[in-house]
Design an enzyme around this catalytic site. Structure first.
Site, PDB file in Angstrom:
ATOM      1  N   LYS A 191      58.679 -32.548  -4.191  1.00 30.51           N
ATOM      2  CA  LYS A 191      58.549 -31.482  -3.173  1.00 30.51           C
ATOM      3  C   LYS A 191      57.136 -30.934  -3.323  1.00 30.51           C
ATOM      4  O   LYS A 191      56.866 -30.090  -4.175  1.00 30.51           O
ATOM      5  CB  LYS A 191      59.589 -30.395  -3.447  1.00 30.51           C
ATOM      6  CG  LYS A 191      60.041 -29.566  -2.269  1.00 30.51           C
ATOM      7  CD  LYS A 191      58.966 -28.951  -1.406  1.00 30.51           C
ATOM      8  CE  LYS A 191      58.588 -27.554  -1.832  1.00 30.51           C
ATOM      9  NZ  LYS A 191      57.304 -27.108  -1.206  1.00 30.51           N
ATOM     10  N   GLU A 266      54.702 -25.252 -15.771  1.00 30.16           N
ATOM     11  CA  GLU A 266      53.228 -25.187 -15.867  1.00 30.16           C
ATOM     12  C   GLU A 266      52.805 -24.072 -14.920  1.00 30.16           C
ATOM     13  O   GLU A 266      52.839 -24.257 -13.702  1.00 30.16           O
ATOM     14  CB  GLU A 266      52.608 -26.506 -15.395  1.00 30.16           C
ATOM     15  CG  GLU A 266      53.137 -27.750 -16.061  1.00 30.16           C
ATOM     16  CD  GLU A 266      52.359 -28.121 -17.313  1.00 30.16           C
ATOM     17  OE1 GLU A 266      51.327 -27.482 -17.557  1.00 30.16           O
ATOM     18  OE2 GLU A 266      52.795 -29.009 -18.037  1.00 30.16           O
ATOM     19  N   CYS A 300      43.938 -23.769 -12.299  1.00 28.29           N
ATOM     20  CA  CYS A 300      44.780 -22.986 -13.218  1.00 28.29           C
ATOM     21  C   CYS A 300      44.056 -22.649 -14.516  1.00 28.29           C
ATOM     22  O   CYS A 300      44.262 -21.595 -15.087  1.00 28.29           O
ATOM     23  CB  CYS A 300      46.081 -23.720 -13.507  1.00 28.29           C
ATOM     24  SG  CYS A 300      45.825 -25.371 -14.167  1.00 28.29           S
ATOM     25  N   GLU A 398      46.048 -12.842 -11.882  1.00 27.27           N
ATOM     26  CA  GLU A 398      45.435 -14.110 -11.468  1.00 27.27           C
ATOM     27  C   GLU A 398      44.954 -13.996 -10.020  1.00 27.27           C
ATOM     28  O   GLU A 398      45.754 -13.772  -9.115  1.00 27.27           O
ATOM     29  CB  GLU A 398      46.444 -15.252 -11.600  1.00 27.27           C
ATOM     30  CG  GLU A 398      45.803 -16.618 -11.389  1.00 27.27           C
ATOM     31  CD  GLU A 398      46.799 -17.776 -11.440  1.00 27.27           C
ATOM     32  OE1 GLU A 398      47.918 -17.623 -10.913  1.00 27.27           O
ATOM     33  OE2 GLU A 398      46.438 -18.835 -11.992  1.00 27.27           O
TER      34      GLU A 398
HETATM   35  P1  NAD Z   1      53.711 -21.405  -5.787  1.00 24.64           P
HETATM   36  O1  NAD Z   1      54.472 -20.990  -6.985  1.00 24.64           O
HETATM   37  O2  NAD Z   1      53.636 -20.478  -4.653  1.00 24.64           O
HETATM   38  O3  NAD Z   1      54.284 -22.774  -5.191  1.00 24.64           O
HETATM   39  C1  NAD Z   1      54.384 -23.941  -5.970  1.00 24.64           C
HETATM   40  C2  NAD Z   1      55.487 -24.818  -5.409  1.00 24.64           C
HETATM   41  O4  NAD Z   1      56.742 -24.155  -5.591  1.00 24.64           O
HETATM   42  C3  NAD Z   1      55.365 -25.101  -3.909  1.00 24.64           C
HETATM   43  O5  NAD Z   1      55.733 -26.437  -3.666  1.00 24.64           O
HETATM   44  C4  NAD Z   1      56.387 -24.134  -3.316  1.00 24.64           C
HETATM   45  O6  NAD Z   1      56.898 -24.561  -2.075  1.00 24.64           O
HETATM   46  C5  NAD Z   1      57.473 -24.168  -4.376  1.00 24.64           C
HETATM   47  N1  NAD Z   1      58.380 -23.004  -4.377  1.00 24.64           N
HETATM   48  C6  NAD Z   1      58.106 -21.728  -3.989  1.00 24.64           C
HETATM   49  N2  NAD Z   1      59.217 -20.953  -4.126  1.00 24.64           N
HETATM   50  C7  NAD Z   1      60.195 -21.757  -4.615  1.00 24.64           C
HETATM   51  C8  NAD Z   1      61.558 -21.547  -4.957  1.00 24.64           C
HETATM   52  N3  NAD Z   1      62.147 -20.351  -4.832  1.00 24.64           N
HETATM   53  N4  NAD Z   1      62.279 -22.591  -5.425  1.00 24.64           N
HETATM   54  C9  NAD Z   1      61.700 -23.801  -5.568  1.00 24.64           C
HETATM   55  N5  NAD Z   1      60.417 -24.071  -5.244  1.00 24.64           N
HETATM   56  C10 NAD Z   1      59.666 -23.056  -4.778  1.00 24.64           C
HETATM   57  O7  NAD Z   1      52.260 -21.785  -6.324  1.00 24.64           O
HETATM   58  P2  NAD Z   1      50.991 -22.169  -5.456  1.00 24.64           P
HETATM   59  O8  NAD Z   1      50.465 -20.930  -4.832  1.00 24.64           O
HETATM   60  O9  NAD Z   1      51.325 -23.352  -4.620  1.00 24.64           O
HETATM   61  O10 NAD Z   1      49.988 -22.686  -6.610  1.00 24.64           O
HETATM   62  C11 NAD Z   1      49.081 -21.881  -7.300  1.00 24.64           C
HETATM   63  C12 NAD Z   1      49.635 -21.509  -8.664  1.00 24.64           C
HETATM   64  O11 NAD Z   1      49.863 -22.689  -9.431  1.00 24.64           O
HETATM   65  C13 NAD Z   1      48.669 -20.685  -9.494  1.00 24.64           C
HETATM   66  O12 NAD Z   1      49.375 -19.653 -10.126  1.00 24.64           O
HETATM   67  C14 NAD Z   1      48.142 -21.678 -10.530  1.00 24.64           C
HETATM   68  O13 NAD Z   1      47.666 -21.088 -11.722  1.00 24.64           O
HETATM   69  C15 NAD Z   1      49.352 -22.518 -10.755  1.00 24.64           C
HETATM   70  N6  NAD Z   1      48.990 -23.814 -11.347  1.00 24.64           N
HETATM   71  C16 NAD Z   1      49.299 -24.053 -12.665  1.00 24.64           C
HETATM   72  C17 NAD Z   1      48.940 -25.247 -13.266  1.00 24.64           C
HETATM   73  C18 NAD Z   1      49.274 -25.529 -14.725  1.00 24.64           C
HETATM   74  O14 NAD Z   1      49.208 -26.683 -15.122  1.00 24.64           O
HETATM   75  N7  NAD Z   1      49.647 -24.545 -15.521  1.00 24.64           N
HETATM   76  C19 NAD Z   1      48.278 -26.228 -12.519  1.00 24.64           C
HETATM   77  C20 NAD Z   1      47.983 -25.944 -11.183  1.00 24.64           C
HETATM   78  C21 NAD Z   1      48.360 -24.737 -10.600  1.00 24.64           C
END
Ligand code: NAD
Length: 508
Positions: A191, A266, A300, A398
């Protein structure tokens, strides 16, 4: 999907691309509802294409296909060498299409093409790395017990796994999960982030071309609260590997409790980069600037907080100001662009509001200038928040954009305490030529990954992940295959006539 993204001179341009469907049971299909959502280009804010919006019923179809493929199909049962041929074929097909994938990624995310090209090359290596790793490393242990027993372990795939990924660096992050999940014999539902569907669709096309058995790999596009949530609660999905925001991670953990799923988290970060006064300042400067302004600041592990020793602060800040003024802001399709537009308007507004907050909190804000002709895109210029204090909100939350807070420090103890005074613990960077101090500080900073005198240089063999609010569990290296995508199983074998208690036996 063919992107018509170059003009007659071979220059990359922004054009609409084909619409994207779901990939279920090895077929590209519309959503059951027939609904599709707009996918906007961050550079123009015009529509790139329309994307089939998967919801609960589509997830259910994909899970049923993946379950059938796992239980009845050949994937988990075929010889490891044969499964790895498929995995290596995916890597070869990625290599053949590097340019096309990089263009799609830049169209979708606004990341500069010079950076997406490198990321795509890493994606092919993700598959090759896990093909090697599974063949060489994925074996059990044996535990002889005198002459009576030999107990041995083997590592079994989990079944259907759900991979939920964000929009920053999508292709690299998706392949980082898909490769170990498939290589270990699981079947997969991906997804992807709803704001960056193009290269996930490309991955489906590549895997389709690699001719994996039906149902082994599936992609459900759609929103988190519907498609993602259904995947998390589905009883036939055995595990969720999630990369995204910390708040989303905790919702997913809550929602997966009912079905007792294994999860890997992550999450977000607010990583410190510490520059001592004996550091190689030119190199520290290069690393600090690259670490926050590459990937448009949507990284990230970015060094969002830069701690600079009092003795060198003025000199370092002057050099930072010069860099910020000269960073090339531009069209992500232009090879010379260093900083492109942010992913979408909502995120753009969020980053801008943090810059306003920084002023209210007392920072001096220094920024580059976005050229007038780029105003249609979601551009936030490279930004320094000077005279920042670690307890300000802009240093605690963040922002996930090209915004660096600069904080002065005097002593080692003080900077360690400040670096750790934050809820996150993903990465950290220490710059000093006193190696004893380098190790001391790296040991003391609360983070999953520390670099001494280096930027974030990836080594695929290491455990990747964070501590505190930045994550739970580690993927990467052999950690992904032993600790997440498989389960150990023990076989106890009696070698002779060991003692068995004789309950209820009548003595004659
Ligand atoms: P997000 O949490 O908004 O979304 C990530 C994914 O989760 C998307 O596919 C979204 O559709 C899905 N999602 C959202 N709500 C959900 C739910 N209730 N149930 C299941 N899935 C759901 O994050 P984003 O804005 O897409 O990405 C940015 C974030 O990702 C930042 O906080 C960044 O630090 C983090 N990030 C972390 C790493 C790491 O390795 N630690 C790597 C890359 C990004």
């Amino acid at each position: 999907m063919q992107a018509q993204t170059t003009d007659v001179n071979g220059q990359a341009v922004h054009q609409q691309v084909e619409d994207v469907k779901l990939y279920i049971n090895s077929e590209f299909v519309d959503a059951e509802s027939g609904i599709a959502f707009e996918n906007l280009n961050p550079f123009t804010n015009r529509v790139n294409n329309y994307v089939a919006e998967g919801r609960g019923e589509d997830v259910d179809k994909a899970v049923a296909a993946a379950k059938e493929a796992f239980e009845q199909g050949l994937w988990g049962k075929m010889k490891v060498a044969q499964r790895m041929e498929y995995i290596n074929r995916i890597a070869d097909l990625i290599d053949e299409e590097i340019e096309e994938i990089a263009i799609l990624e830049s169209l979708d995310t606004g990341l500069p093409i010079s950076q997406t090209r490198n990321m795509v090359a890493r994606a092919a290596e993700n598959f090759r790395f896990y093909a090697r790793m599974v063949q060489v490393k994925l074996h059990g242990e044996s535990y002889p017990v005198d002459d009576e027993f030999i107990n041995y372990t083997m590592y079994k795939p989990l079944g259907v796994v759900g991979l939920i990924t964000p929009w920053n660096a999508p292709f690299m992050l998706e392949t980082w999960k898909v490769a170990p999940a498939l290589a270990t014999g699981n079947t997969v539902i991906l997804k992807p982030g709803e704001l960056s569907p193009l290269t996930a669709n490309k991955l489906a096309e590549i895997i389709n071309k690699a001719d994996l058995p039906k149902g082994v790999f599936n992609v459900i596009h759609g929103f988190g609260e519907t498609a993602g949530a259904r995947l998390v609660e589905h009883p036939d999905v055995k595990a969720i590997s999630f990369t995204g925001e910390t708040t989303t991670g905790s919702i997913i953990i809550k929602n997966s409790a009912e079905t007792l799923k294994k999860t890997s988290m992550e999450l977000g970060g607010k990583s410190p980069l510490i520059v001592f006064d004996d550091a190689d300042l030119d190199r520290a400067l290069d690393a600090a600037v690259w670490g926050i302004f590459s990937f448009n600041g949507e990284r990230c592990t970015s060094n969002a907080r830069v701690f600079v020793h009092k003795n060198i602060k003025d000199q370092f800040v002057e050099a930072l100001k010069e860099r910020v003024a000269n960073i090339k802001i531009g069209d992500p399709m232009d090879m010379s662009t260093e900083l492109g537009p942010l992913i979408g308007k909502e995120h753009f507004n969020k980053v801008k509001s943090y810059i306003e907050l920084a002023k209210e909190e007392g920072c001096e804000v220094v920024q580059g200038v976005v050229p007038e002709e780029l105003k249609a895109g979601n551009f936030v210029p490279p930004t320094l928040l000077l005279n920042a204090k670690n307890n300000m909100r802009v240093c605690q939350e963040e922002i996930f954009g090209p915004v660096m807070a600069v904080i002065e420090f005097e002593t080692e103890e003080e900077v360690i305490a400040a670096a750790n005074d934050v809820k996150y613990g993903l990465a950290g960077f220490v710059w000093t030529n006193d190696m004893k101090r380098g190790h001391r500080v790296a040991h003391a900073v609360e983070a999953g990954m520390l670099w001494i005198n280096a930027q974030n240089v990836r080594d695929l063999r290491i455990p990747f992940g964070g501590t505190k609010a930045s994550g739970i569990g580690r993927e990467g290296g052999h950690y992904a295959i032993f600790e997440f995508y498989t389960e150990p199983k023990v076989i106890h074998v009696a070698l002779g006539d060991h003692h068995i208690p004789q309950f209820g036996k009548v003595k004659k």
